[in-house]
Enzyme design. Structure first.
Site, PDB file in Angstrom:
ATOM      1  N   GLY A  66      46.902  33.270  38.346  1.00 30.16           N
ATOM      2  CA  GLY A  66      45.893  32.375  38.905  1.00 30.16           C
ATOM      3  C   GLY A  66      46.521  31.045  39.296  1.00 30.16           C
ATOM      4  N   HIS A  97      40.533  36.571  31.038  1.00 30.76           N
ATOM      5  CA  HIS A  97      39.529  36.425  32.098  1.00 30.76           C
ATOM      6  C   HIS A  97      38.593  37.629  32.230  1.00 30.76           C
ATOM      7  CE1 HIS A  97      42.336  33.170  32.997  1.00 30.76           C
ATOM      8  NE2 HIS A  97      41.215  32.551  33.296  1.00 30.76           N
ATOM      9  N   ASN A 108      58.441  33.425  45.971  1.00 30.85           N
ATOM     10  CA  ASN A 108      58.147  34.843  45.810  1.00 30.85           C
ATOM     11  C   ASN A 108      57.174  34.960  44.647  1.00 30.85           C
ATOM     12  OD1 ASN A 108      57.890  37.516  45.307  1.00 30.85           O
ATOM     13  ND2 ASN A 108      60.051  37.927  44.955  1.00 30.85           N
ATOM     14  N   ASP A 151      37.777  31.358  36.346  1.00 31.03           N
ATOM     15  CA  ASP A 151      36.889  31.609  35.206  1.00 31.03           C
ATOM     16  C   ASP A 151      35.500  32.044  35.659  1.00 31.03           C
ATOM     17  OD1 ASP A 151      38.961  30.760  33.586  1.00 31.03           O
ATOM     18  OD2 ASP A 151      38.250  28.692  33.484  1.00 31.03           O
ATOM     19  N   SER A 187      42.066  34.577  38.594  1.00 32.67           N
ATOM     20  CA  SER A 187      43.128  34.908  37.632  1.00 32.67           C
ATOM     21  C   SER A 187      42.800  36.232  36.949  1.00 32.67           C
ATOM     22  CB  SER A 187      43.225  33.818  36.563  1.00 32.67           C
ATOM     23  OG  SER A 187      44.000  34.283  35.470  1.00 32.67           O
TER      24      SER A 187
END
Ligand SMILES: Cc1ncc(COP(=O)(O)O)c(C=O)c1O
Length: 442
Positions: A87, A221, A289, A195, A216
């Site tokens: 996230g 989560h 990356n 969230d 995320s």
């Protein structure tokens, strides 16, 4: 017998047996078993899918990643989803995308201002700073824990170009007020939905209001793939820029292992490169990356099937805790949904009132002793953290409520691992605490 599928099937059967053994271990023992604030909920399907993908041994983003991106975009009702490794990376890419030279005059430049809040998670605001932009901090409300939109106009200056905010603990911020500002001053909006997967405002999913949204998939989560995240957008140009920054900054958009999708691989001239220089090694951004392994979306695809039920259970736990704890509202600020919203709760935040007769430390210690895990509202007032002491910033007013959150707020879990038995145990623990402290309270 030599057929690979035969052995895969055997492995799947063993996976299922291992899962069954694991599942039958460890019943809940009140007062002994820890009740986490969050955790992975999975069954043999996630493990089987992970093992299947490991047997494919493609490793980098591939077929599972493609499938997941399409399925997740569909779940969310957006056109584009780019998977990333966290996230935090999603937030980094969302803000960084807006600095792309491809956006011409509309790009964010060093010194431009981004409106945000200090009560939250660090990596919502870090990419603002990392990109040489100036965060402008506005106070939040207690109860909803989102930006206080009453004095929003005061935060605007000629340098204001964007707003970057998280829907705190799954509770949407006031999108009426924020979108009014976005339109009035032609600002970019990034919604950190890490969230808040599945939350809605006026019946529309959060994450679909702004230019970019982030998610995320860390185990705490709403759904997980271990580590992981996503950037969502309806804007094709921004999607291409996000993917470029994610994939080393390259101009080429071929999937890993694929060549010449554009049929122009050796037929372009860009920058000061010679005509026909391989598009695969042509870079239009100073990139990173931040890709996933295919193992991650292999888990994610199974989690996604369970997501609607996860969200329902979280909200049910929240509502039952809210009803049960309302009677203590003389001492605790009971959380509430932002007007016109349907949250997708990540946790159950509580703020100890100044004159409660007990402190946050006391109630947190009591809950922890009783094996109920608690958490602070992330960084409290991030500006009081050592890392942020010397950042360039603007602060609107005194951030009074942000400080109250730092000193008096904590949250407990509502995640789907909390069933009726655990919920009643939690409520019972609160009742015990209030019984124990009745002489101290006024
Ligand atoms: C609001 C918010 N944004 C961003 C993140 C970062 O996500 P990740 O842990 O996947 O990097 C978190 C982490 O929990 C978060 O709560």
């Amino acid at each position: 017998m030599e057929d690979e599928n035969y052995y895969r099937e055997q492995i799947r059967k063993y996976v299922s047996e291992i899962y069954k053994i694991r599942k039958n271990k460890g019943n809940f023992v009140p007062g002994e078993t820890v009740i986490p604030f969050a955790g992975r909920i999975y069954d043999e399907k996630e493990i089987a899918s992970l093992v299947d993908s490991s047997l494919d041994f493609w490793l980098t983003a591939g077929e599972y990643a493609n499938k997941f991106e399409k399925a997740f975009a569909k779940f969310w009702g957006v056109k584009h989803c780019s998977l990333v490794n966290s996230g935090s990376s999603a937030n980094l890419l969302a803000i960084t995308a807006l600095t792309s030279p491809k956006l011409g005059d509309k790009r964010l430049k060093k010194g431009d201002e981004v409106i945000t809040v200090a009560a939250g998670f660090p990596t919502t605001i870090n990419p603002i700073i990392q990109n040489g932009l100036i965060p402008v901090f506005v106070d939040v409300e207690l109860g909803t824990y989102n930006i206080d939109t009453k004095n929003l106009e005061k935060a605007v200056s000629p340098k204001t170009r964007a707003i970057m905010l998280a829907h705190t603990l799954g509770n949407p911020f006031n999108l009426d007020a924020i979108m009014e500002l976005v339109h009035k001053y032609d600002l970019y909006l990034i919604e950190d939905c890490c969230d808040a997967v599945g939350a809605e405002f006026r019946g529309k999913k959060v994450g679909t209001f702004g230019h970019l949204a982030t998610v995320s998939f860390y185990p705490a989560h709403h759904m997980t793939m271990g580590e992981g995240g996503a950037v969502l957008t309806n804007n094709l140009e921004l999607e291409k820029i996000v993917r470029s920054f994610r994939d080393w900054g390259r101009d080429c958009y071929c999937e890993p292992g694929i060549d010449d999708t554009c049929k122009m691989r050796f037929k372009r001239q860009m920058g000061q490169l010679p005509y026909g220089y391989d598009h695969k090694y042509t870079y239009s951004h100073i990139g990173y990356n931040l890709k996933v392994l295919d193992l991650q979306p292999a888990i994610g695809l199974e989690q996604l099937k369970k997501l609607p039920e996860f969200i329902r259970t979280r909200n049910n736990n929240f509502n039952l805790l809210q009803t049960a704890l309302k009677k203590y509202n003389e001492y605790l600020i009971i959380p509430e949904a932002t007007e016109n919203s349907s949250p997708s709760w990540f946790g159950f935040p509580l703020t100890v009132k100044e004159d409660a007769g007990f402190t946050r430390s006391e109630i947190v210690a009591f809950l922890e002793q009783n094996k109920i895990m608690t958490r602070m509202l992330f960084g409290g007032n991030l500006l009081r953290q050592p890392a942020y002491e010397n950042i360039e910033k603007r602060v609107i007013g005194e951030l009074k409520n942000t400080d109250i959150i730092m000193n008096n707020t904590f949250f407990i879990g509502v995640y789907p691992g909390i069933d009726k038995e655990k919920r009643e145990y939690i409520i019972g623990a609160f009742n015990k605490f209030f019984e124990k402290t009745k002489d101290k309270r006024n």
